[in-house]
Design an enzyme around this catalytic site. Structure first.
Site, PDB file in Angstrom:
ATOM      1  N   ASP A 333       0.416  -1.138   0.120  1.00 45.37           N
ATOM      2  CA  ASP A 333      -0.235  -0.449   0.345  1.00 45.37           C
ATOM      3  C   ASP A 333       1.194   1.433   0.009  1.00 45.37           C
ATOM      4  O   ASP A 333       2.204   0.858   0.614  1.00 45.37           O
ATOM      5  CB  ASP A 333      -0.764   0.319   0.814  1.00 45.37           C
ATOM      6  CG  ASP A 333      -2.169   0.342   0.749  1.00 45.37           C
ATOM      7  OD1 ASP A 333      -1.800   1.797  -0.040  1.00 45.37           O
ATOM      8  OD2 ASP A 333      -2.877   1.248   1.749  1.00 45.37           O
ATOM      9  N   TRP A 443      -4.432  -8.620  -3.897  1.00 45.29           N
ATOM     10  CA  TRP A 443      -5.877  -8.225  -3.949  1.00 45.29           C
ATOM     11  C   TRP A 443      -6.527  -8.343  -3.026  1.00 45.29           C
ATOM     12  O   TRP A 443      -6.605  -8.850  -2.619  1.00 45.29           O
ATOM     13  CB  TRP A 443      -6.410  -9.357  -5.419  1.00 45.29           C
ATOM     14  CG  TRP A 443      -7.913  -8.382  -5.612  1.00 45.29           C
ATOM     15  CD1 TRP A 443      -9.331  -8.449  -4.938  1.00 45.29           C
ATOM     16  CD2 TRP A 443      -8.418  -7.723  -6.912  1.00 45.29           C
ATOM     17  NE1 TRP A 443      -9.879  -7.493  -5.646  1.00 45.29           N
ATOM     18  CE2 TRP A 443      -9.724  -7.459  -6.777  1.00 45.29           C
ATOM     19  CE3 TRP A 443      -7.672  -8.121  -8.101  1.00 45.29           C
ATOM     20  CZ2 TRP A 443      -9.903  -7.167  -7.832  1.00 45.29           C
ATOM     21  CZ3 TRP A 443      -8.173  -7.988  -9.177  1.00 45.29           C
ATOM     22  CH2 TRP A 443      -9.711  -7.507  -9.004  1.00 45.29           C
ATOM     23  N   ASP A 444      -6.564  -6.789  -2.297  1.00 51.39           N
ATOM     24  CA  ASP A 444      -7.518  -7.383  -1.049  1.00 51.39           C
ATOM     25  C   ASP A 444      -8.412  -6.481  -0.725  1.00 51.39           C
ATOM     26  O   ASP A 444      -9.024  -6.127  -1.974  1.00 51.39           O
ATOM     27  CB  ASP A 444      -6.012  -6.007   0.331  1.00 51.39           C
ATOM     28  CG  ASP A 444      -5.837  -6.529   1.199  1.00 51.39           C
ATOM     29  OD1 ASP A 444      -6.569  -7.256   1.652  1.00 51.39           O
ATOM     30  OD2 ASP A 444      -4.652  -5.630   1.701  1.00 51.39           O
ATOM     31  N   CYS A 490      -6.000 -11.694  -0.924  1.00 51.27           N
ATOM     32  CA  CYS A 490      -6.303 -10.943   0.721  1.00 51.27           C
ATOM     33  C   CYS A 490      -7.634  -9.863   1.475  1.00 51.27           C
ATOM     34  O   CYS A 490      -8.417 -10.204   0.223  1.00 51.27           O
ATOM     35  CB  CYS A 490      -5.082 -10.297   0.714  1.00 51.27           C
ATOM     36  SG  CYS A 490      -4.544  -9.161   2.403  1.00 51.27           S
ATOM     37  N   ASP A 512      -2.663 -11.541   9.258  1.00 47.62           N
ATOM     38  CA  ASP A 512      -2.040 -10.704   9.044  1.00 47.62           C
ATOM     39  C   ASP A 512      -1.071 -10.762  10.227  1.00 47.62           C
ATOM     40  O   ASP A 512      -0.559  -9.937  10.328  1.00 47.62           O
ATOM     41  CB  ASP A 512      -2.997  -9.354   9.289  1.00 47.62           C
ATOM     42  CG  ASP A 512      -3.342  -8.874   8.465  1.00 47.62           C
ATOM     43  OD1 ASP A 512      -2.690  -9.088   6.684  1.00 47.62           O
ATOM     44  OD2 ASP A 512      -4.405  -7.668   8.094  1.00 47.62           O
TER      45      ASP A 512
END
Length: 689
Positions: A333, A443-444, A490, A512
């Site tokens: 990010d 890809w979150d 994700c 996480d």
């Protein structure tokens, strides 16, 4: 193999060790006959002539015996299919025909303008089931359309196993006796969820390596529900599918259709370990894209930099990552839009001009020159109110008119069911992947549905289903246009893990929580259904400042992560030269054992319940054992491990100690010399000689 009776009303699907059989009565009632050890067609026909029980009128002859219970008629169980029209609710079907093609069976029924097709396919010993509904009459509403109902044989003392949890504590295995009534698990959050994986297993007396186990797994990445019911006569039936409740899935106009996700079932007589190995083999053969390829060792920049990134800083990390043997470098990010915190930028998928003035290509080219692949992080289904996208299209998010738009993590959910949103995301992501040599996309999905409204749509409830169908279509389209790009699923860790998304992604982010001790239990639960080939696991910094402050050795962190797809997520600029050298040795060792871990058969030798825990991977004439000593009390010796899955007539050499073992291998010396105290770990390799 598919066998069909002469009269065309009894069908038997068989795999290497199991069979599944159904029968259609003269009254068009589809009955379940058998699911378990392999049987012949004659055995199924003998079962088909058994009379149904003669109950008092307060019970149903069909409940617990019907293959696919619909709503209406002489039934009281939870229906798999619930349909509503303007005139009536429920289904009263008649049989039309069956179709057989290879190992696939299709059973076609009709209720007026509604065509119902039940699909069956046997792959290895996994039965895949789904339902297809087509409307050829007036508009109707699908309240529920589960892919399958699973009927278990008469047994006493059923035990239900499931995977539960929350953020940072996903996939925790629990088991409890099944009691009368229903046990329901699922997600009403719009995605698979951290709280439950869509899998259940039932047994009566199974151990890790012995006994019958029945398992079911749903391939759907949105809201879902699985209900396990012990009926009044002690029979057990499992239903499950898309959608959490019965408030409505879709409205089908004339000429429209709906195909449910797959609900897969597996019978095994090899205990929970045998069932897991069968699930893993099935996914590697039929579900996971390019499963025969090794997944590379990756570095991810998130914990090292969070949002404070630059091209120069990423280059520094890339040089250090390449030096320890990393094969894939991922910028997480913070690379796009005005993304300097989690308050802005989502939706604006163009590189930040201050941080990457010439776009991502110079960094990607530099990473490639270092001998690594290049990857990025995205969260396409979300938008920040502080973004160019939201300012231009505030109506593109899910919202309820006249209600506050709830923000989690300062973001809203895009209404991916809208075609204009789908086209926007396709254009932006396609352009992005064409703008630089990008090899990998993380890809979150970092928040659940809350205000799932669609003002102005004729049936806004459909967004729960159509969002997921659009996600699948977008991933399929991107993979077709960019076949060299790998994708990771994700969702704040393990919030989107299921057979549906796994058929479109190359690996998943397990949690996480990167604490290596916590990860042992998470990975133990994950392995009940999914293989190490997709289980991403990172080595991060110690103390673990992201979560619990626990201190652990680099050795323990690496061996914990080597049980899956190895990654590194620590701040390599802060690691000492000694730590970097040790990390390089661990990465090199992982590359040696990677074919066994990612493609071999898993044996869980000891669960992570304290003391010694261990897993073993076997492939061909090689095996590797990963062992962790969580704690040691009163000077007690490290217990020996009896290995599994080896040729009892062969001899094996332990490469770490030089010991030679014959037949069933009992590891003791290598463990006791390799494990020296609390939070220690060891890797032992064996090779047939």
């Amino acid at each position: 193999m598919l066998e069909i009776s002469d009269h065309g009303r009894t069908w038997v699907l068989s795999g290497p060790t199991s069979s599944y059989a159904v029968h259609l009565t003269e009254g068009d009632e589809l009955l379940h006959l058998h699911w378990g050890p392999r049987i012949a067609l004659a055995d199924a026909e003998a079962l088909a002539v058994r009379p149904l029980p003669d109950y008092w009128p307060f019970e149903s002859q069909l409940d617990g015996r019907e293959e696919y219970p619909v709503e209406g008629g002489p039934r009281f169980v939870r229906p798999a299919l619930s349909v509503r029209t303007e005139e009536r609710r429920g289904t009263e079907w008649t049989f039309e025909a069956y179709e057989a093609e290879g190992d696939q069976l299709r059973l076609r029924f009709r209720d007026g303008g509604l065509a119902v097709t039940l699909h069956y396919r046997m792959r290895h010993d996994v039965v895949e089931r789904w339902v297809e509904l087509g409307n050829e009459g007036p508009a109707l509403e699908l309240l529920r359309a589960d892919p399958a109902a699973w009927t278990l044989p008469d047994r006493e003392g059923w035990r239900l196993s499931q995977l539960h949890g929350r953020w940072a504590a996903e996939s925790l295995l629990t088991a409890a006796p099944l009691t009368y009534g229903e046990k329901i698990i699922g997600s009403r959050r719009g995605h698979t969820g951290h709280q439950h994986l869509p899998w259940v297993a039932l047994d009566t007396d199974a151990t890790e390596e012995r006994g019958e186990v029945y398992g079911c797994a749903l391939g759907w990445s949105g809201s879902w529900r699985i209900a396990v019911a012990q009926l009044p006569d002690a029979r057990v039936q499992i239903t499950g599918g898309a959608g959490y409740d019965d408030s409505g899935l879709l409205r089908l106009e004339a000429g429209e259709s709906y195909t449910s996700p797959v609900f897969a079932g597996l019978w095994s007589d090899g205990g929970f370990g045998g069932a897991s190995r069968a699930w893993h083999a099935y996914q590697r053969a039929y579900v996971i894209p390019d499963a025969e390829r090794d997944r590379p060792v990756l570095f991810n920049s998130w914990e090292a930099t969070e949002f404070d990134i630059s091209e120069e800083q990423q280059g520094t990390l890339a040089r250090r990552a390449a030096a320890i043997g990393v094969e894939l470098f991922v910028v997480d990010d913070g690379w796009f839009g005005k993304r300097t915190s989690d308050r802005a930028g989502l939706g604006d998928w163009t590189p930040n001009p201050d941080r990457f003035p010439k776009g991502l290509k110079p960094l990607a080219d530099y990473v490639h020159a270092l001998g690594m692949q290049f990857g990025i992080w995205v969260e396409p289904e979300m938008v920040n109110p502080d973004s160019d996208l939201y300012r231009a299209h505030p109506d593109w998010v899910q919202f309820q008119p006249g209600r506050k738009r709830t923000e989690f993590r300062n973001q809203l959910v895009l209404n991916l069911a809208r075609e204009d949103v789908q086209e926007y995301l396709w254009e932006r992501l396609d352009t992005l992947l064409a703008s630089a040599p990008i090899d990998y996309v993380k890809w979150d999905f970092n928040r659940c549905f809350t205000d799932a409204g669609w003002p102005g749509d004729g049936y806004p409830q459909r967004l729960w289903i159509d969002h997921v169908r659009a996600l699948y279509a977008l991933l399929d389209r991107l993979r077709a246009a960019h076949p060299g790009v790998a994708f990771e699923s994700c969702s704040g860790g393990g919030g989107r893990i299921d057979l549906g998304v796994m058929s479109r992604t190359d690996q998943v982010w397990t949690s996480d929580n990167t604490d290596p001790l916590d990860r042992l239990a998470i990975q133990h639960g994950f392995s009940q259904i999914h293989p190490a080939r997709v289980m991403a696991a990172w080595v991060t910094d110690s103390p673990n400042t992201q979560l619990n402050g626990r201190v652990s050795s680099l050795r323990f962190r690496f061996v914990s992560s080597m049980a899956g797809v190895l990654g590194v997520g620590g701040d390599l600029t802060e690691w000492t030269e000694e730590e970097l050298a040790e990390a390089g040795d661990w990465v090199a060792l992982y590359k040696e054992i990677r074919p066994l871990v990612q493609h071999g058969d898993l044996y869980r030798l000891r669960p992570p319940t304290g003391g010694l825990s261990a897993v073993q991977y076997v492939r061909g004439g090689e095996a590797v054992v990963l062992a962790w000593l969580q704690a040691q009390s009163y000077g007690e010796p490290v217990p020996a491990l009896r290995l599994r899955g080896l040729d009892p007539t062969a001899s094996y050499e332990c490469l770490e100690t030089g010991e030679v073992h014959r037949g069933a291998v009992l590891l003791h010396h290598g463990l006791r010399t390799g494990l020296r105290g609390d939070l220690d770990a060891a890797v032992l390799r064996l090779r047939r000689i």
